[in-house]
Design a protein around this motif. Structure first.
Motif, short mmCIF file in Angstrom:
data_model
loop_
_atom_site.label_atom_id
_atom_site.label_comp_id
_atom_site.label_asym_id
_atom_site.label_seq_id
_atom_site.Cartn_x
_atom_site.Cartn_y
_atom_site.Cartn_z
N GLY A 178 0.82 -1.21 0.00
CA GLY A 178 0.00 0.00 0.00
C GLY A 178 0.85 1.25 0.00
O GLY A 178 0.61 2.18 -0.78
N ALA A 206 1.23 11.84 -16.09
CA ALA A 206 -0.01 11.07 -16.00
C ALA A 206 -0.71 11.37 -14.67
O ALA A 206 -1.94 11.43 -14.61
N ASN A 260 -13.31 13.40 -9.42
CA ASN A 260 -12.20 14.30 -9.77
C ASN A 260 -12.39 14.86 -11.18
O ASN A 260 -12.23 16.06 -11.41
N THR A 295 -11.03 18.52 -12.36
CA THR A 295 -10.26 18.74 -13.59
C THR A 295 -10.66 20.04 -14.32
O THR A 295 -9.78 20.78 -14.77
N ARG A 319 -5.10 12.36 -21.04
CA ARG A 319 -4.94 13.04 -19.75
C ARG A 319 -5.95 12.49 -18.73
O ARG A 319 -5.59 12.21 -17.59
N GLY A 369 -4.90 9.05 -17.63
CA GLY A 369 -3.85 9.14 -16.62
C GLY A 369 -4.41 9.43 -15.24
O GLY A 369 -3.99 8.85 -14.24
N THR A 370 -5.39 10.36 -15.20
CA THR A 370 -6.01 10.71 -13.92
C THR A 370 -6.72 9.50 -13.31
O THR A 370 -6.57 9.20 -12.13
N THR A 380 -4.08 6.73 -12.17
CA THR A 380 -3.28 7.04 -10.99
C THR A 380 -4.15 7.25 -9.75
O THR A 380 -3.70 7.03 -8.63
N THR A 381 -5.42 7.68 -9.96
CA THR A 381 -6.32 7.77 -8.80
C THR A 381 -6.60 6.37 -8.27
O THR A 381 -6.65 6.14 -7.06
N VAL A 398 -4.55 3.79 -8.48
CA VAL A 398 -3.33 3.36 -7.79
C VAL A 398 -3.30 3.96 -6.38
O VAL A 398 -3.03 3.27 -5.39
N ALA A 399 -3.62 5.27 -6.28
CA ALA A 399 -3.58 5.94 -4.97
C ALA A 399 -4.57 5.29 -4.01
O ALA A 399 -4.23 4.98 -2.86
N TYR A 400 -5.81 5.06 -4.47
CA TYR A 400 -6.83 4.52 -3.56
C TYR A 400 -6.61 3.04 -3.26
O TYR A 400 -6.97 2.58 -2.17
N LEU A 401 -6.01 2.29 -4.19
CA LEU A 401 -5.62 0.91 -3.85
C LEU A 401 -4.59 0.95 -2.73
O LEU A 401 -4.64 0.15 -1.79
N GLY A 402 -3.65 1.90 -2.82
CA GLY A 402 -2.64 2.07 -1.76
C GLY A 402 -3.29 2.47 -0.44
O GLY A 402 -3.01 1.86 0.60
N PHE A 403 -4.19 3.48 -0.48
CA PHE A 403 -4.88 3.89 0.74
C PHE A 403 -5.64 2.69 1.33
O PHE A 403 -5.60 2.46 2.54
#
Lengths: 55, 234
Positions: free
Chosen positions: A24, A42, B26, B31, B70, B73-74, B77-78, B80-85
């Motif tokens: 994570g 990106a 978002n 955006t 674009r 990409g948003t 990566t969003t 990826v961020a929320y999978l991490g969170f």
């Protein structure tokens, strides 16, 4: 015997929790902090939207 | 499935769902404000000899094809961020489950709101969500403070939530306040060409989107980790 099996499972649980936390954190680093230009471009709008420090 | 793998796999699914929700919100609400701000970011203020000021606007925004990649990409990566969170939140909930705090949809919602407070609200007190083109301090310093603020707030909230004695509560409160006592790195001046109203709208919308996404992330993780009623009676 049953005791050691129980302990093995507990250890596997701690490992899986640590692995999840580590994975994570790496994903958060990639999404929010990693510097590579392609990645930054990106992620640009997302970084502003989630308020990771950007630029 | 025992509670730990149930919590961790639930967090993965919840991260995906909350990430898709956050990405959609978002693109819809934030955006357009970023695109508006970029017109000012590239603009230059031009003052005539007679004292009349006017803005030279930046080049027109990119075409549809570029806008598509674009947005892609948003979204990516969003996610990826929320999978991490989700994984970090799930790891916390799984660790708590080992101490006998079995996750439910209700406690999951509290975890999600605490995650919002630690990762979005507390850093925003020192470093507001900002549009491109606003003045800001050195990037490395801001990233350091952001990471310190998130870690201190998360640890402090955990101490406040699970600490059963006064020293824990004092420590928790101190950790939550520490990053703000140190102070976030600020620019020498807040001047910029982006209209203040646009910047304010961006900051509040960003926090609103994050609050909703984190609430869904926590509640869904808890719901998926919760022992189903049928299996509880079995």
């Amino acid at each position: 015997m049953t005791f050691s099996i129980a302990r093995l499972r507990l250890d596997a649980e701690i490992l899986s929790i640590a692995a999840a936390a580590l994975l994570g954190l790496s994903l958060i680093f990639v999404a929010g902090f990693a510097n590579a230009t392609v990645l930054h471009d990106a992620a640009h709008d997302q970084r502003h939207a989630i308020a990771f420090p950007c630029h | 499935m025992p509670v730990i793998p149930r919590t961790l796999s639930g967090a993965l699914i919840a991260g995906l769902v909350a990430g898709l929700l956050a990405a959609a919100l978002n693109l819809w609400t934030l955006t357009p404000l970023i695109l508006q701000a970029e017109v000012f970011e590239g603009a230059t203020l031009h003052v005539h000899d007679d004292g009349v000021e006017h803005l030279h606007e930046a080049p027109p925004p990119p075409g549809a094809a570029q806008a598509g990649s674009r947005s892609l990409g948003t979204v990516a990566t969003t996610l990826v961020a929320y999978l991490g969170f989700g994984l970090v939140l799930g790891a916390g909930m799984a660790a708590a489950a080992r101490w006998g705090h079995e996750p439910t949809a209700r406690t999951g919602l509290l975890w999600g709101l605490a995650g919002f407070a630690a990762v979005q609200l507390a850093p925003a007190v020192g470093l507001p969500p900002e549009l491109p083109g606003l003045a800001s301090a050195d990037l490395g310093a801001r990233q350091m403070w952001w990471a310190l603020c998130v870690a201190a707030t998360a640890t402090g909230l955990a101490a406040l939530a699970f600490g059963r004695s006064l020293p824990f509560l004092v420590l928790g409160a101190a950790l939550v306040l520490l990053p703000h006592a140190l102070g976030a790195p600020q620019p020498a001046s807040h001047e910029g060409l982006v209209p203040p109203g646009l910047a304010a709208l961006f900051a509040t919308r960003s926090l609103g989107v994050a609050a909703l996404s984190w609430a869904v992330l926590g509640a869904l993780t808890g719901a998926l980790a919760e022992r189903s009623p049928a299996r509880r009676t079995a």
